[in-house]
Design a protein around this motif. Structure first.
Motif, mmCIF file in Angstrom:
data_model
loop_
_atom_site.group_PDB
_atom_site.id
_atom_site.type_symbol
_atom_site.label_atom_id
_atom_site.label_comp_id
_atom_site.label_asym_id
_atom_site.label_seq_id
_atom_site.Cartn_x
_atom_site.Cartn_y
_atom_site.Cartn_z
ATOM 1 N N GLY A 38 0.825 -1.209 0.000
ATOM 2 C CA GLY A 38 0.000 0.000 0.000
ATOM 3 C C GLY A 38 0.857 1.256 0.000
ATOM 4 N N VAL A 51 -11.055 -1.611 -7.709
ATOM 5 C CA VAL A 51 -10.372 -2.837 -7.300
ATOM 6 C C VAL A 51 -11.302 -4.017 -7.519
ATOM 7 C CG1 VAL A 51 -9.325 -4.089 -5.360
ATOM 8 C CG2 VAL A 51 -9.010 -1.621 -5.570
ATOM 9 N N TRP A 63 -6.121 -6.809 0.607
ATOM 10 C CA TRP A 63 -6.625 -5.559 0.052
ATOM 11 C C TRP A 63 -6.898 -4.536 1.154
ATOM 12 C CZ3 TRP A 63 -6.485 -1.661 -2.534
ATOM 13 C CH2 TRP A 63 -7.493 -0.709 -2.568
ATOM 14 N N ARG A 64 -7.495 -4.963 2.260
ATOM 15 C CA ARG A 64 -7.790 -4.028 3.359
ATOM 16 C C ARG A 64 -6.512 -3.363 3.859
ATOM 17 N NH1 ARG A 64 -7.301 -4.446 8.550
ATOM 18 N NH2 ARG A 64 -7.078 -6.711 8.582
ATOM 19 N N ALA A 67 -5.104 -0.964 1.192
ATOM 20 C CA ALA A 67 -5.930 0.247 1.132
ATOM 21 C C ALA A 67 -5.593 1.233 2.245
ATOM 22 C CB ALA A 67 -7.407 -0.122 1.193
ATOM 23 N N GLU A 68 -5.175 0.715 3.394
ATOM 24 C CA GLU A 68 -4.826 1.606 4.509
ATOM 25 C C GLU A 68 -3.671 2.545 4.152
ATOM 26 O OE1 GLU A 68 -4.102 -0.802 7.970
ATOM 27 O OE2 GLU A 68 -6.217 -1.347 8.174
ATOM 28 N N GLU A 73 -9.802 5.631 -0.950
ATOM 29 C CA GLU A 73 -10.249 4.247 -1.062
ATOM 30 C C GLU A 73 -11.142 4.109 -2.284
ATOM 31 O OE1 GLU A 73 -12.118 0.598 1.491
ATOM 32 O OE2 GLU A 73 -11.120 2.265 2.484
ATOM 33 N N THR A 76 -14.666 -1.006 -4.700
ATOM 34 C CA THR A 76 -14.121 -2.360 -4.660
ATOM 35 C C THR A 76 -15.208 -3.376 -4.950
ATOM 36 O OG1 THR A 76 -12.478 -1.692 -3.019
ATOM 37 C CG2 THR A 76 -12.903 -4.042 -3.226
#
Length: 158
Positions: A38, A51, A63-64, A67-68, A73, A76
């Motif tokens: 990320g 995404v 992915w989480r 994304a951070e 964001e 998705t």
């Protein structure tokens, strides 16, 4: 460059005997890898607008954490069809993306993610370990994405 496709294999996952493959979590190393990706994408200006993520637990967790590290964001889509997809199915999913999207990220599994990167490269990506990222610069709209319509480069191969 018309479109940019970012192809990512999920980060390192646990080996969990007795647990269904789709339910495997990331390891601590995998969590660190995902966070680093990320940060790398943000630093390189490769922020996806959309995404497509496999529905497996390890890809959703990857992915989480990716994304951070991003400044925004994106929309998705989590889909079970990417879990067992081959290259053709992955490209069908890409082909359905809104033409207004310029940068798309796929978060999936090997061997498909490695094969997809290789299809746009020189075929030289057989080693695509967890958290690997390839960037494909496409010369066409998503609907026409296919081998030979863009060029790939490895951005990250942990």
């Amino acid at each position: 460059m018309n479109r940019r496709l970012i192809v990512m294999r999920h980060a390192k996952a646990e080996n969990a005997p007795g647990l269904a493959d789709v339910e495997r979590d990331l390891t601590d190393t995998g969590r660190a890898q995902a966070g680093a990706v990320g940060a790398l994408l943000a630093r390189e200006g490769l922020v996806p607008e959309h995404v497509i993520c496999s529905a497996a637990r390890r890809t959703r967790e990857t992915w989480r954490l990716v994304a951070e590290g991003l400044p925004t964001e994106p929309e998705t889509d989590v889909t079970a069809s990417l879990y067992s997809a081959g290259v053709d199915t992955a490209l069908e999913l890409v082909g359905r993306v809104d033409p207004a999207v310029r940068t798309l990220l796929l978060v999936g599994h090997n061997p498909t993610m490695a094969q997809l990167a290789a299809a746009f490269g020189d075929g030289g990506y057989p080693h695509f370990p967890p958290a690997s990222v390839a960037v494909v610069d496409l010369d066409v709209d998503w609907l026409y994405a296919a081998p030979g319509t863009g060029t790939a480069r490895i951005l990250e191969r942990p």
